[in-house]
Design an enzyme around this catalytic site. Structure first.
Site, PDB file in Angstrom:
ATOM      1  N   ASP A   1       0.922  -1.167  -0.167  1.00 57.96           N
ATOM      2  CA  ASP A   1       0.092   0.111  -0.029  1.00 57.96           C
ATOM      3  C   ASP A   1       0.779   1.277   0.407  1.00 57.96           C
ATOM      4  O   ASP A   1       0.407   2.417  -0.775  1.00 57.96           O
ATOM      5  CB  ASP A   1      -0.963   0.013   1.168  1.00 57.96           C
ATOM      6  CG  ASP A   1      -1.972  -0.773   0.923  1.00 57.96           C
ATOM      7  OD1 ASP A   1      -2.712  -1.155  -0.128  1.00 57.96           O
ATOM      8  OD2 ASP A   1      -2.839  -1.172   2.133  1.00 57.96           O
TER       9      ASP A   1
ATOM     10  N   HIS B   1      -3.379   4.853   4.281  1.00 56.94           N
ATOM     11  CA  HIS B   1      -3.493   5.805   3.210  1.00 56.94           C
ATOM     12  C   HIS B   1      -3.316   7.258   3.477  1.00 56.94           C
ATOM     13  O   HIS B   1      -2.722   8.129   2.847  1.00 56.94           O
ATOM     14  CB  HIS B   1      -4.702   5.363   2.296  1.00 56.94           C
ATOM     15  CG  HIS B   1      -4.635   4.101   1.867  1.00 56.94           C
ATOM     16  ND1 HIS B   1      -3.668   3.576   1.011  1.00 56.94           N
ATOM     17  CD2 HIS B   1      -5.414   3.039   2.005  1.00 56.94           C
ATOM     18  CE1 HIS B   1      -3.835   2.052   0.732  1.00 56.94           C
ATOM     19  NE2 HIS B   1      -4.998   1.797   1.558  1.00 56.94           N
TER      20      HIS B   1
HETATM   21 ZN    ZN Z   1      -4.369  -2.210   0.096  1.00 55.85          ZN
END
Ligand code: ZN
Length: 303
Positions: free
Chosen positions: A239, A262
């Site tokens: 990620d 994120h």
């Molecule tokens: Zn992810």
């Protein structure tokens, strides 16, 4: 070492479903010219283009979204990680819905798709951003930092309130080979206890055991088990590789993240970029044509 920009040799498509929207979507990757960057194109909105850049990022803890005016592309992180992992600088990513297909929840299907399309080295140097000062962001007990270093690496620590996810960590040196071998196939994960609340909030509507590792109070519900013993922290590294790519070029530095997501990852990128003293561009104008593409990979699964 000089790095050259790369695109793909041929266009290639896949079909899938949005993790959060649950909507069917077709993704088509096409070659793009030098300096184009990664540009999403919303076919269903008449071809609106949204560049993958820090300026267009609006991340939440559940997904990284790109936004330009009223047009969005959601859950871009795994595709961006695959592109960054293979050093693809320029590509057009056309989709016909608001969310990138989740595929199996990892970057593996995108890696195999790009490999099948072929990788094309372009005749222009890829600029690289070298961090010159430590940059740090935090949100409660979540932290993310990047330190000056001579190479690109990530140290990631997770600590969830679950017996299988306490204090996993991974120190990872970024390279194409290590991305494919150690990170690309790590799937996204979630907790059964959160599913109802997520779906009530309009999230995870396409989520299933086909595209995520799901944990109940004690164990992994997926019959096939885990792909890596520490698949969870490896997915968090995947990620952050996708999120860091929104800087628009590879970053040289040591990223240290603890319980980051994120939102914080994108804050780190924005903070690095906002202060010109935090970084320098490295890279040279080539005086000779690049050698032929040396990377040879065999797709292990047909898309
Ligand atoms: Zn992810």
């Amino acid at each position: 070492m000089i790095r050259y920009q790369r695109t793909i040799k041929n266009s290639i498509s896949c079909k899938g479903m949005g993790l959060h929207s649950g909507k069917a979507v077709t993704l088509t990757l096409r070659p793009a010219a030098v300096d184009a960057g990664v540009v999403f194109l919303r076919k269903d909105l008449g071809g609106v283009e949204i560049k993958a850049s820090a300026a267009n990022t609006s991340a939440t803890n559940y997904a990284t979204t790109l936004r330009r005016n009223n047009a969005t592309v959601q859950t871009v992180e795994h595709l961006l990680a695959a592109l960054a992992g293979l050093g693809i600088s320029n590509v057009q990513a056309e989709i016909d819905a608001e969310e990138v297909p989740i595929m199996d929840g990892s970057a593996g299907p995108f890696i195999r798709m790009i490999t099948e399309a072929g990788i094309q080295t372009q005749r222009k140097v890829q600029p690289v951003l070298k961090v010159t000062r430590p940059v740090f962001v935090a949100d409660g007990d979540k932290q993310a930092a990047i330190w000056p270093a001579e190479t690109s690496s990530i140290s990631y620590f997770i600590d969830f309130d679950h017996p299988l996810l306490r204090e996993q960590s991974l120190s990872y040196s970024i390279s194409e080979e290590s991305f494919i071998r150690e990170v690309a196939d790590a799937r996204t994960f979630g907790f059964l206890r959160d599913v109802q609340a997520l779906q009530a909030a309009g999230l995870a509507r396409g989520g299933s055991l086909e595209n995520a590792v799901v944990l109940d109070a004690e164990t992994v519900l997926n019959k096939e088990g885990l792909r890596y013993r520490d698949e969870f922290v490896r997915h968090k590294v995947l990620d952050i590789i996708g999120d860091l790519s929104l800087a628009g070029m590879p970053i040289i530095g040591h990223v240290v993240a603890r319980k980051s997501g994120h939102s914080l990852n994108s804050q780190l990128v924005a903070k690095v970029l906002q202060e010109p003293l935090n970084w320098v561009h490295v890279g040279e104008i080539p005086t000779v044509a690049p050698r032929r593409e040396p990377l040879v990979m065999q797709p292990s699964v047909a898309i």
